[in-house]
Write an enzyme that holds these catalytic residues in place. Structure first.
Site, PDB file in Angstrom:
ATOM      1  CE  LYS A 191      -1.833   2.478   3.362  1.00 26.84           C
ATOM      2  NZ  LYS A 191      -1.720   3.863   2.833  1.00 26.84           N
ATOM      3  CD  GLU A 265      14.562   1.176   7.361  1.00 20.53           C
ATOM      4  OE1 GLU A 265      15.001   2.025   8.177  1.00 20.53           O
ATOM      5  OE2 GLU A 265      15.246   0.255   6.900  1.00 20.53           O
ATOM      6  CB  CYS A 299      13.234   9.127   7.804  1.00 16.50           C
ATOM      7  SG  CYS A 299      13.942   8.092   6.533  1.00 16.50           S
ATOM      8  CD  GLU A 396      11.007  12.288  11.397  1.00 17.96           C
ATOM      9  OE1 GLU A 396      10.086  11.576  11.835  1.00 17.96           O
ATOM     10  OE2 GLU A 396      11.853  11.884  10.589  1.00 17.96           O
TER      11      GLU A 396
END
Lengths: 486, 299, 293
Positions: A191, A265, A299, A396
């Protein structure tokens, strides 16, 4: 600051738009299940839009439980009846075909990627798509050599892998997921992120063209809900996810107590460390590349900059000057350096953090570029006067926002760099070899770039320590998460 | 005497430099920007002849070309300068009289730089006395490699003094320096010692000018500007023979030093065959057809 | 009159010291109908203290040369060999037959030697130089995950314990171990071996107590990087997985038993407690083919 570089000039680049006339896109995309395009059972579709223009590109099917069941069923059947029975060599040849077809259609993929995600054509053309093809090419060659990767261990495939990919590198992350899964002998239900489904659907066409047996790769589109259904499915043997640490934790809770293997991840808040003896101009380039690559939707972005105090002034001056020379705007223009923010939602998140940074007392600097009226944009931004405890230095942001701190000693900077729950990546800049090895061995991060930043390669394992996730993608190490051993 | 320890000049990472260059070479210069860039290029050329076989006649022909790049296009700019050996300065000065074209003379035992200080000074003096507007000197690479940075510094300073009002371009001969670190070091020495321009190459050594080496020098110029506020010019020379490459140099200048450097006051190309390729590109833009070299004068 | 035997007080092992549990609690496991002793019923605070000790020892342990770690593991085996009688007796006390007990001690000693040998070799097996397309030198090496919490196997009081500890510390990790609840004697005696074997305090910490009580704390502690669960209780496994999510600690389930088999002699037991770190550095291309100078 005195003697500032002035980029104003009466010699300016003219628009150099990438041509999009050759792109073949449908106005409506169904689900790709069992090698065929299937309408979603509930008949629901959602729009995918171009974040640079806010215009709709196509309608995308939203998969619900029945559709997910059908996709997993197709993958299971393909695994049981065809794929697990095929020799590694033959599997490899299929994957090679996919690699080649992506190369043949590279420009089309790049254009679609940029239209759908807002990333600049220069990056999708020179980085995302070539690397995606290279990834398939690399893993294709592993398919018949797995025994050599794990001596004394008899590797075996797992079964059906449920894979959920993010919106920052849509096609590249799909390659990172599908290529090793297929090479290891698994079948796939994938997906893509809801804002960037198009290259995945284009890949479905490539997979058809490659003649891959029906059901070996199934692509279902939808929101997080669809992903959750995949994760929870009892016939799924493996879950691979790239995305936020928050969602990663939800997935890990969901598969707790099951035998499902997982690769995560997740997020990062990487330290990029500049020592006074670094090649400073290249370091500045590394800072730019570290935080403004792909609008900071990375990331492993070098979002925390640590500059040794003795060169702080000059680094900051060079950095600001270099930021002013960046072209911000239309992602489809070949000269654009910084494109559109992927979605309204993400833009809101970034703006919220910029507000937080200001409230926390940090000093903001943004470039003077003019932004297009329509679409989602954020000027390249940096904060100085940042404290380690500030949220903009801890959390983040996933946007073009850099938090700068100074440091004095090696001890201090190692302590601060490692002072985070994340551990995905780090950067070190110094001309001194022994210092590099000191830093690279003490930094708790899965990828350390020394005198470079944000480099990727199919042969190079990528993945995090601590809350940045587990498992590796890329290289020999990237095979292990898709195999089991007796 | 130099005041700095040039062994401490900033370090340069070659792979990082190449990465930056790759970003610039992938830029796309189109339509009006291209036309403007090409005209700017013509106006930045130091049209050069530095052959053993040079004669007055050859120099005269070149001087004419510098002022009339293509006679069917009277509105074209002139080149920035012509560049010749000292003994042709007089001829050249005569030929370019009344135009904006400057005369540059190589000096200091060009191209090797191996001679006594007296000869080098005299060489410079002759060029300047004969009317050269600009002097292109070479550094003593041997001394540089021996680590005698004070010698190199003092020599440049002495030549600068001998130049009087003529602008001094200092040729580092980067192809003989071996590493980017040393190119950076030589740039720093040259600028501190009084160079008005720093220049990559004599054209007699391969590699001559390259984009990476030019970027290293532009960054040195930038640091010097940060520190002193003084602008230093840049001249890549040798091996730049096509328009696309020339435009890439201009982009590099713009993205490194900004718009102020985009004039022949601060940037030059040392080249002999570049002009024709630029002309062909301009014609192509005008007419829409690709061009043949047979229609452009080779002087 | 026969001599009155001096009975042993069984303690726990934290940071190289032998305290009783801070909670003052104890329990009395039995074998063959006889009470084995007043064994410490360690508390969550003992676990916390042990984790602090393990954390502060980790950097130093990982920084020791592989050769040195190897020698220390070998030294543990030597000391264990010297005290084999005591271990055999304790195993018999805990319900083993003599032959079985002897075999277990022999295998434990040999297993330590096996992993002593791996200390300076596994890195070569699991490292890679990766041929990236750009001009960079790129290599991947294993690095210890950090602090590892171990719920040791219930059924194998010595060999099971050693089989978990040895690969963990061979790879530069430190650990906090909850010993077998019903067969705890050897674990404490093993701690005595450790304290005389040059193993720095805090590298291995051993607790005794109630598995059910401590399992959730093992799972939830935010400063534990990985957790090894030995056993096959589905409910416990689920609890651990869920608890581990808070800091995304790595969870390793080893349900095999069968510690006598060769399965427990494998460098993959070391690699399962390693992170892969990949490092990039530019390679200058001057004077080389394709020189960009």
């Amino acid at each position: 600051m005195k003697n500032k570089i002035d980029y104003n000039s009466d010699w300016n680049l003219d628009p150099a738009p990438e041509s999009i006339g050759h792109i073949k896109l449908k106005s409506k995309y169904d689900l790709f299940i069992g090698g065929k395009w299937v309408k979603p059972k509930a008949g629901k579709y959602f729009a995918t839009i171009n974040p640079a223009t806010e215009q709709q590109i196509a309608d995308i099917a939203e998969a619900e439980q029945e559709d997910v069941d059908a996709a997993v069923k197709a993958a299971k059947k393909a695994y049981d009846t065809v794929w697990s029975k095929l020799s590694g060599k033959e599997r490899g040849k299929y994957i090679y075909r996919i690699a080649r077809l992506i190369q043949e259609k590279a420009r089309e993929f790049s254009v679609i990627e940029s239209l759908d995600s807002g990333k600049v054509i220069r990056e999708s053309r020179d980085i995302d798509i070539p690397l995606a093809a290279a990834h398939f090419f690399y893993y294709a060659g592993w398919a018949d050599k797995l025994e050599y990767a794990f001596p004394n261990r008899q590797p075996k495939s797992l079964g059906v892998a449920a894979q959920i990919t993010p919106w920052n590198f849509p096609m590249l992350m799909i390659a990172w997921k599908i290529a090793p899964a297929l090479a290891a002998g698994n079948t796939v239900v994938l997906k893509p992120a809801e804002t960037t489904s198009l290259t995945a659907l284009k890949l479905a066409e490539v997979i058809q063209e490659a003649g891959l047996p029906d059901g070996v790769v199934n692509i279902v589109t939808g929101y997080g809900k669809t992903g959750a259904m995949m994760v929870d499915h009892k016939d799924v043997a493996k879950v691979a996810f790239t995305g936020s640490t928050g969602v990663g934790k939800i997935i890990m809770k969901a598969i707790a107590g099951t035998n499902k293997k997982s690769t995560m991840e997740l997020g990062g808040k990487a330290a990029n460390i500049i020592f006074e003896d670094a090649p400073l101009d290249q370091a500045v380039e590394g800072i730019i590349n570290g935080i403004y690559f792909n609008q900071g939707h990375v990331c492993c972005a070098g979002s925390r900059l640590f500059v040794q105090e003795s060169v702080y002034e000059v680094v900051l001056r060079k950095l600001k000057d270099r930021m002013e020379s960046l072209y911000v705007g239309n992602p489809m223009d070949k000269n654009t350096d910084i494109g559109a923010i992927n979605s309204k939602k993400q833009l809101d998140v970034i703006n919220e953090y910029i507000k937080i940074g200001k409230t926390e007392g940090a000093e903001i600097y943004q470039t003077k570029c003019t932004l297009p009226k329509k679409g989602y944009w954020c000027k390249p931004t940096l904060f100085t006067n940042v404290a380690q405890s500030n949220r903009i230095a801890q959390e983040e942001i996933f946007g073009p926002v850099l938090a700068i701190q100074t440091f004095r000693t090696i001890d201090e900077v190692i302590t601060k760099a490692n002072n985070t729950p994340y551990g995905l990546s780090a950067g070190v800049w110094t001309d001194k070899g022994s210092k590099i090895f000191n830093l690279t061995s003490q930094l708790k991060a899965g990828v350390v770039w020394a005198n470079t930043y944000n480099k990727f390669d199919p042969t190079s394992p990528f993945g995090g320590y601590k809350e940045s996730g587990h498992g590796r993608e890329g290289g020999l190490h990237g095979l292990e998460p898709y195999l089991k051993f007796d | 005497m130099a005041e700095k320890d040039y062994r401490l000049s900033p370090r340069v990472d070659q792979v990082g430099i190449q990465d930056r260059v790759d970003r610039i070479t992938k830029r796309s210069v189109k339509s009006e920007a291209k036309r403007k860039g090409l005209l700017m290029t013509l106006n930045m050329i130091d049209l050069t002849t530095l052959e053993g076989a040079d004669t007055d006649f050859k120099v005269k022909q070149m001087c004419y070309k510098a002022q009339h790049l293509h006679d069917s296009f009277p509105d074209l700019p002139t080149t920035a300068a012509v560049c010749v050996y000292p003994n042709f300065v007089k001829t050249a000065i005569n030929e370019v009289k009344g135009s904006k074209v400057k005369v540059a003379s190589v000096a200091t035992a060009f191209p090797s730089g191996h001679s006594s200080s007296e000869i080098k000074l005299l060489d410079t003096k002759i060029a300047v006395d004969n009317g050269a507007h600009e002097v292109d000197m070479v550094i003593s690479r041997g001394k540089f490699h021996s680590g005698e940075y004070n010698f190199v510094f003092d020599e440049i300073a002495a030549i600068k003094e001998a130049c009087g009002n003529a602008r001094l371009k200092v040729i580092l001969e980067t192809g003989e320096l071996g590493t980017f670190d040393k190119v950076r070091r030589a740039s720093d020495i040259a600028m501190d010692a009084g160079a008005d321009f720093i220049k990559t190459s004599t054209g007699k050594i391969s590699p001559a000018a390259t984009l990476p080496v030019t970027l290293v020098m532009l960054e040195a110029i930038k640091d010097y500007y940060y520190e002193t506020g003084k602008m230093i010019g840049m001249k890549p020379a040798g091996g730049i023979s096509n328009s696309k490459l020339a435009l890439q140099y201009l982009l590099m200048v713009k993205e490194t030093l900004g718009g102020k450097w985009l004039s022949n006051e601060w940037f030059r190309f040392g080249a002999s065959s570049l002009a024709n390729d630029v002309l062909m590109q301009i014609m192509k833009q005008e007419s829409g057809n690709y061009q043949s070299k047979d229609y452009f004068s080779k002087d | 009159m026969s001599r009155i035997e001096v009975l042993k007080t069984y303690k726990i092992y934290i940071g190289g010291k032998f305290p009783r549990t801070e909670s003052g609690r104890y329990y009395q496991p039995k074998a063959n109908g006889k009470v084995l002793g007043n064994i410490c019923l360690s508390s969550r605070k003992d676990f916390r203290n042990a984790t602090v000790a393990a954390r502060s020892a980790q950097v130093g342990w990982a920084a020791k040369s592989a050769y040195n770690r190897s020698q220390i593991l070998y030294r543990i085996a030597e000391i264990l060999e010297g005290r084999r009688t005591q271990f055999v007796e304790e195993l018999i006390q805990q319900g083993s037959k003599k032959a079985q007990a002897e075999k277990e001690v022999n295998l434990s000693i040999d297993r330590l030697i096996y992993f002593a040998g791996w200390c300076d070799k596994y890195m070569q097996i699991f490292s890679a130089v990766n041929p990236v397309a750009s001009s960079h030198f790129n290599f991947s090496v294993p690095e210890p995950t950090g602090v590892v919490a171990i719920l040791a196997p219930e059924e194998s009081g010595l060999l099971g314990l050693v089989s978990q500890i040895a690969p963990t510390i061979a790879g530069g990790n430190t650990c906090v171990v909850l010993a077998s609840e019903n067969k705890p004697l050897c674990s404490i005696t093993f701690a005595e071996v450790l304290s005389t074997s040059d193993v720095p305090g805090g590298v291995i910490n051993i607790l005794t107590g109630n598995r059910k009580e401590l399992t959730p704390h093992f799972g939830r502690h935010m400063d534990v990087n990985a957790l090894i669960y030995c056993g096959n209780n589905p409910a416990e496994i689920k609890t651990i997985h869920e608890a581990a999510v808070d800091n995304l600690k790595r969870v390793i389930i080893r349900d095999g038993g069968g510690y006598v088999s060769d399965n427990y002699e494998s460098p993959y037991l070391i690699s399962s407690l390693q992170e892969t770190k990949t490092t990039w550095h530019p390679v200058e291309k001057i004077g080389a083919a394709g020189s960009g100078y």
